[in-house]
Each structure stands twice: as structure tokens, then as C-alpha cells.
Design a protein around this motif. Structure first.
Motif, PDB file in Angstrom:
ATOM      1  N   VAL A  26      19.699  33.240  38.261  1.00  0.00           N
ATOM      2  CA  VAL A  26      21.125  33.162  37.951  1.00  0.00           C
ATOM      3  C   VAL A  26      21.267  32.459  36.602  1.00  0.00           C
ATOM      4  CG1 VAL A  26      23.380  32.330  38.727  1.00  0.00           C
ATOM      5  CG2 VAL A  26      21.658  33.036  40.419  1.00  0.00           C
ATOM      6  N   HIS A  27      21.996  33.092  35.670  1.00  0.00           N
ATOM      7  CA  HIS A  27      22.121  32.594  34.301  1.00  0.00           C
ATOM      8  C   HIS A  27      23.584  32.410  33.937  1.00  0.00           C
ATOM      9  CE1 HIS A  27      18.656  35.296  34.699  1.00  0.00           C
ATOM     10  NE2 HIS A  27      18.033  34.521  33.831  1.00  0.00           N
ATOM     11  N   VAL A  28      23.897  31.303  33.260  1.00  0.00           N
ATOM     12  CA  VAL A  28      25.229  31.159  32.667  1.00  0.00           C
ATOM     13  C   VAL A  28      25.146  31.654  31.226  1.00  0.00           C
ATOM     14  CG1 VAL A  28      26.004  29.253  34.122  1.00  0.00           C
ATOM     15  CG2 VAL A  28      24.845  28.753  31.964  1.00  0.00           C
ATOM     16  N   LEU A  29      26.275  32.120  30.728  1.00  0.00           N
ATOM     17  CA  LEU A  29      26.396  32.567  29.342  1.00  0.00           C
ATOM     18  C   LEU A  29      27.532  31.812  28.681  1.00  0.00           C
ATOM     19  CD1 LEU A  29      26.205  36.461  29.793  1.00  0.00           C
ATOM     20  CD2 LEU A  29      24.322  34.871  29.373  1.00  0.00           C
ATOM     21  N   THR A  30      27.501  31.759  27.371  1.00  0.00           N
ATOM     22  CA  THR A  30      28.629  31.184  26.638  1.00  0.00           C
ATOM     23  C   THR A  30      29.545  32.307  26.166  1.00  0.00           C
ATOM     24  OG1 THR A  30      27.540  31.283  24.492  1.00  0.00           O
ATOM     25  CG2 THR A  30      27.191  29.271  25.823  1.00  0.00           C
ATOM     26  N   ARG A  31      30.726  31.943  25.732  1.00  0.00           N
ATOM     27  CA  ARG A  31      31.676  32.936  25.212  1.00  0.00           C
ATOM     28  C   ARG A  31      31.091  33.707  24.038  1.00  0.00           C
ATOM     29  NH1 ARG A  31      36.955  29.058  25.391  1.00  0.00           N
ATOM     30  NH2 ARG A  31      37.226  29.166  27.656  1.00  0.00           N
ATOM     31  N   GLU A  32      30.223  33.048  23.269  1.00  0.00           N
ATOM     32  CA  GLU A  32      29.619  33.701  22.109  1.00  0.00           C
ATOM     33  C   GLU A  32      28.593  34.752  22.519  1.00  0.00           C
ATOM     34  OE1 GLU A  32      29.927  30.248  22.338  1.00  0.00           O
ATOM     35  OE2 GLU A  32      31.756  30.355  21.152  1.00  0.00           O
ATOM     36  N   GLN A  33      28.225  34.815  23.785  1.00  0.00           N
ATOM     37  CA  GLN A  33      27.240  35.780  24.266  1.00  0.00           C
ATOM     38  C   GLN A  33      27.897  36.986  24.931  1.00  0.00           C
ATOM     39  OE1 GLN A  33      24.938  32.684  26.419  1.00  0.00           O
ATOM     40  NE2 GLN A  33      23.201  33.491  25.251  1.00  0.00           N
ATOM     41  N   HIS A  34      29.045  37.368  24.425  1.00  0.00           N
ATOM     42  CA  HIS A  34      29.792  38.497  24.977  1.00  0.00           C
ATOM     43  C   HIS A  34      28.961  39.776  24.975  1.00  0.00           C
ATOM     44  CE1 HIS A  34      32.799  41.708  25.248  1.00  0.00           C
ATOM     45  NE2 HIS A  34      33.508  40.829  25.946  1.00  0.00           N
ATOM     46  N   ALA A  35      28.177  40.012  23.925  1.00  0.00           N
ATOM     47  CA  ALA A  35      27.361  41.232  23.849  1.00  0.00           C
ATOM     48  C   ALA A  35      26.337  41.272  24.984  1.00  0.00           C
ATOM     49  CB  ALA A  35      26.669  41.330  22.494  1.00  0.00           C
ATOM     50  N   LEU A  36      25.766  40.131  25.313  1.00  0.00           N
ATOM     51  CA  LEU A  36      24.821  40.060  26.430  1.00  0.00           C
ATOM     52  C   LEU A  36      25.539  40.341  27.750  1.00  0.00           C
ATOM     53  CD1 LEU A  36      21.902  39.452  27.276  1.00  0.00           C
ATOM     54  CD2 LEU A  36      22.507  37.029  27.327  1.00  0.00           C
ATOM     55  N   ALA A  37      26.730  39.792  27.903  1.00  0.00           N
ATOM     56  CA  ALA A  37      27.530  40.057  29.100  1.00  0.00           C
ATOM     57  C   ALA A  37      27.880  41.545  29.184  1.00  0.00           C
ATOM     58  CB  ALA A  37      28.804  39.224  29.082  1.00  0.00           C
ATOM     59  N   GLU A  38      28.196  42.144  28.057  1.00  0.00           N
ATOM     60  CA  GLU A  38      28.540  43.569  28.048  1.00  0.00           C
ATOM     61  C   GLU A  38      27.329  44.427  28.418  1.00  0.00           C
ATOM     62  OE1 GLU A  38      31.166  46.677  25.453  1.00  0.00           O
ATOM     63  OE2 GLU A  38      30.326  44.939  24.425  1.00  0.00           O
ATOM     64  N   LEU A  39      26.155  44.052  27.941  1.00  0.00           N
ATOM     65  CA  LEU A  39      24.937  44.788  28.291  1.00  0.00           C
ATOM     66  C   LEU A  39      24.723  44.780  29.801  1.00  0.00           C
ATOM     67  CD1 LEU A  39      22.239  46.205  27.519  1.00  0.00           C
ATOM     68  CD2 LEU A  39      21.247  43.894  27.344  1.00  0.00           C
ATOM     69  N   PHE A  40      24.829  43.600  30.423  1.00  0.00           N
ATOM     70  CA  PHE A  40      24.557  43.496  31.856  1.00  0.00           C
ATOM     71  C   PHE A  40      25.752  43.888  32.726  1.00  0.00           C
ATOM     72  CE2 PHE A  40      20.859  41.358  30.336  1.00  0.00           C
ATOM     73  CZ  PHE A  40      19.894  41.666  31.284  1.00  0.00           C
ATOM     74  N   GLY A  41      26.954  43.903  32.158  1.00  0.00           N
ATOM     75  CA  GLY A  41      28.133  44.271  32.937  1.00  0.00           C
ATOM     76  C   GLY A  41      28.608  45.687  32.715  1.00  0.00           C
ATOM     77  N   GLY A  42      28.300  46.259  31.565  1.00  0.00           N
ATOM     78  CA  GLY A  42      28.829  47.571  31.216  1.00  0.00           C
ATOM     79  C   GLY A  42      27.849  48.712  31.353  1.00  0.00           C
ATOM     80  N   HIS A  43      26.611  48.398  31.703  1.00  0.00           N
ATOM     81  CA  HIS A  43      25.586  49.429  31.871  1.00  0.00           C
ATOM     82  C   HIS A  43      24.915  49.247  33.216  1.00  0.00           C
ATOM     83  CE1 HIS A  43      25.843  50.673  27.670  1.00  0.00           C
ATOM     84  NE2 HIS A  43      25.936  49.378  27.379  1.00  0.00           N
ATOM     85  N   THR A  44      24.327  50.302  33.698  1.00  0.00           N
ATOM     86  CA  THR A  44      23.573  50.233  34.938  1.00  0.00           C
ATOM     87  C   THR A  44      22.230  50.904  34.734  1.00  0.00           C
ATOM     88  OG1 THR A  44      23.498  50.884  37.263  1.00  0.00           O
ATOM     89  CG2 THR A  44      24.762  52.302  35.799  1.00  0.00           C
ATOM     90  N   GLY A  45      21.230  50.396  35.411  1.00  0.00           N
ATOM     91  CA  GLY A  45      19.912  51.018  35.345  1.00  0.00           C
ATOM     92  C   GLY A  45      19.931  52.442  35.860  1.00  0.00           C
ATOM     93  N   ASP A  46      20.956  52.786  36.653  1.00  0.00           N
ATOM     94  CA  ASP A  46      21.074  54.147  37.168  1.00  0.00           C
ATOM     95  C   ASP A  46      21.334  55.154  36.052  1.00  0.00           C
ATOM     96  OD1 ASP A  46      20.650  53.343  39.790  1.00  0.00           O
ATOM     97  OD2 ASP A  46      22.778  53.056  40.186  1.00  0.00           O
ATOM     98  N   ASP A  47      21.875  54.672  34.926  1.00  0.00           N
ATOM     99  CA  ASP A  47      22.134  55.611  33.819  1.00  0.00           C
ATOM    100  C   ASP A  47      20.989  55.612  32.805  1.00  0.00           C
ATOM    101  OD1 ASP A  47      22.559  53.270  32.365  1.00  0.00           O
ATOM    102  OD2 ASP A  47      24.721  53.526  32.255  1.00  0.00           O
ATOM    103  N   ILE A  90      35.227  44.343  29.214  1.00  0.00           N
ATOM    104  CA  ILE A  90      33.972  45.017  29.543  1.00  0.00           C
ATOM    105  C   ILE A  90      34.239  46.038  30.646  1.00  0.00           C
ATOM    106  CG2 ILE A  90      31.632  44.738  30.471  1.00  0.00           C
ATOM    107  CD1 ILE A  90      31.638  41.903  29.258  1.00  0.00           C
ATOM    108  N   SER A  91      33.974  47.300  30.353  1.00  0.00           N
ATOM    109  CA  SER A  91      34.134  48.351  31.350  1.00  0.00           C
ATOM    110  C   SER A  91      32.938  48.321  32.283  1.00  0.00           C
ATOM    111  CB  SER A  91      34.215  49.729  30.689  1.00  0.00           C
ATOM    112  OG  SER A  91      35.341  49.806  29.865  1.00  0.00           O
ATOM    113  N   PRO A  92      33.181  48.211  33.603  1.00  0.00           N
ATOM    114  CA  PRO A  92      32.072  48.118  34.546  1.00  0.00           C
ATOM    115  C   PRO A  92      31.156  49.344  34.468  1.00  0.00           C
ATOM    116  CG  PRO A  92      34.167  47.726  35.659  1.00  0.00           C
ATOM    117  CD  PRO A  92      34.472  48.184  34.270  1.00  0.00           C
ATOM    118  N   GLY A  93      29.864  49.114  34.670  1.00  0.00           N
ATOM    119  CA  GLY A  93      28.884  50.191  34.655  1.00  0.00           C
ATOM    120  C   GLY A  93      28.956  51.070  35.887  1.00  0.00           C
ATOM    121  N   HIS A  94      29.699  50.650  36.898  1.00  0.00           N
ATOM    122  CA  HIS A  94      29.882  51.428  38.123  1.00  0.00           C
ATOM    123  C   HIS A  94      31.260  51.108  38.691  1.00  0.00           C
ATOM    124  CE1 HIS A  94      29.508  47.956  40.793  1.00  0.00           C
ATOM    125  NE2 HIS A  94      28.567  47.540  39.965  1.00  0.00           N
ATOM    126  N   PRO A  95      31.804  51.958  39.577  1.00  0.00           N
ATOM    127  CA  PRO A  95      33.100  51.662  40.178  1.00  0.00           C
ATOM    128  C   PRO A  95      33.066  50.352  40.951  1.00  0.00           C
ATOM    129  CG  PRO A  95      32.398  53.908  40.688  1.00  0.00           C
ATOM    130  CD  PRO A  95      31.238  53.219  40.017  1.00  0.00           C
TER     131      PRO A  95
END
Length: 163
Positions: A66-87, A156-161
Motif C-alpha cells: 500500500v503506497h501513499v502519493l502526493t498531489r504532485e504525483q498525479h501522473a502516477l495516480a492516473e497510470l494506476f487509476g486510469g489503466h488496467t492490465g486487462d487492456d 482520472i477516468s477509471p480503467g474499468h466501470p
């Protein structure tokens, strides 16, 4: 339930990236449902959506990171929140991370993290709670600014519904 929606709309929880590894497969996602749930002994719970690939890996894992992120790490949050390994996206190919001997994968650029042994999985509807016993932690980057919160990640648009 209208009353619960009005209550939940006032919340602005911290966001976390949770990573899991099992049977040679690794996954990670952005999580907004998580909290310390016991002081003695210390316990933490993360809730993973059943629609999420990370859930499918985590249900076979014995440890989660479990990792915390800072506000400046939005791109990292978008990578893990907006994509899925299924795609077909290997999120870990785009970040610095360390595969640990205990099987956990830790994001090197997270300002703080912990690895928890899964004690309990509890089904609560569309999410499953993973109660974790912290076994190791790190804060490699000294305080780096305000933590990323839900209000920082609304774009951030979710990577899945959601359900």
C-alpha cells in the motif's frame, strides 16, 4: 440511498496505490476505500473492486503493498487509476519499482509505503476488503507535500466501470 450519498459527497479521502503479486502475475490500482482499522494490533484494510484486475491477483496473494502519493504525483495516480492490465498495459514498465523477496512489489517513488500480510478477505458487495497485518514499511522520500486526495483525482477516468 440519498442520505448516504449526501454523507459520502462530503468526504475527501486519501488515495492509495495498492500492488499485488501472485503466481508470477503482478497488478496495481488506485484505491480510495482504505483505512487503518485497528490500533492494537495495528491493522489496515483496503477495499478492491471485484471488477478490477488487481482484485483478481490480490485474492491469490498473501501480501499487498500500500503506497501513499502526493498531489504532485498525479501522473502516477492516473497510470494506476486510469489503466488496467486487462487492456494490455504493463503499469510497472512505466515506473521504478522493487520486487521484494516476500513477493510484494513496492513503488520506489512513493513517499511512504507498507507491505501487509493478508489476514482476512471480507466480501461487502462490489468490493472485497483485505485486512492487512503490516510486516514492513518505508518512507524513502522525506515529507514531500500534501497527500493525493479524492478531490485531486476526480479527473482520472477509471480503467474499468465502477460496478
Amino acid at each position: 440511498m440519498k442520505g448516504l450519498d449526501a454523507f459520502a459527497d462530503r468526504l475527501d479521502p486519501d488515495m492509495y496505490v495498492v500492488t499485488a503479486t501472485a503466481d508470477g502475475e503482478r497488478a496495481g490500482c488506485l484505491v480510495g476505500f482504505a483505512s487503518q482499522c485497528s490500533i492494537g494490533p495495528p491493522r489496515f484494510v483496503v477495499w478492491l473492486s471485484k471488477a478490477n484486475r488487481t482484485f483478481r491477483v490480490a485474492r491469490r496473494a498473501d501480501r499487498l503493498a500500500v503506497h501513499v502519493l502526493t498531489r504532485e504525483q498525479h501522473a502516477l495516480a492516473e497510470l494506476f487509476g486510469g489503466h488496467t492490465g486487462d487492456d494490455g498495459v504493463d503499469k510497472f514498465a512505466h515506473v521504478r519499482c522493487t520486487a521484494r523477496q516476500d513477493g510484494a512489489v513496492v513503488l520506489d517513488d512513493a513517499p511512504a509505503w507498507f507491505v501487509g500480510r493478508v489476514l482476512l478477505r471480507t466480501d461487502a458487495g462490489d468490493h472485497v476488503g483485505f485486512v492487512l497485518d503490516p510486516v514492513d514499511s518505508g518512507a524513502p522520500g522525506a515529507p514531500a507535500g500534501p497527500l493525493l486526495r479524492l478531490s485531486d483525482a476526480l479527473d482520472i477516468s477509471p480503467g474499468h466501470p465502477a460496478d
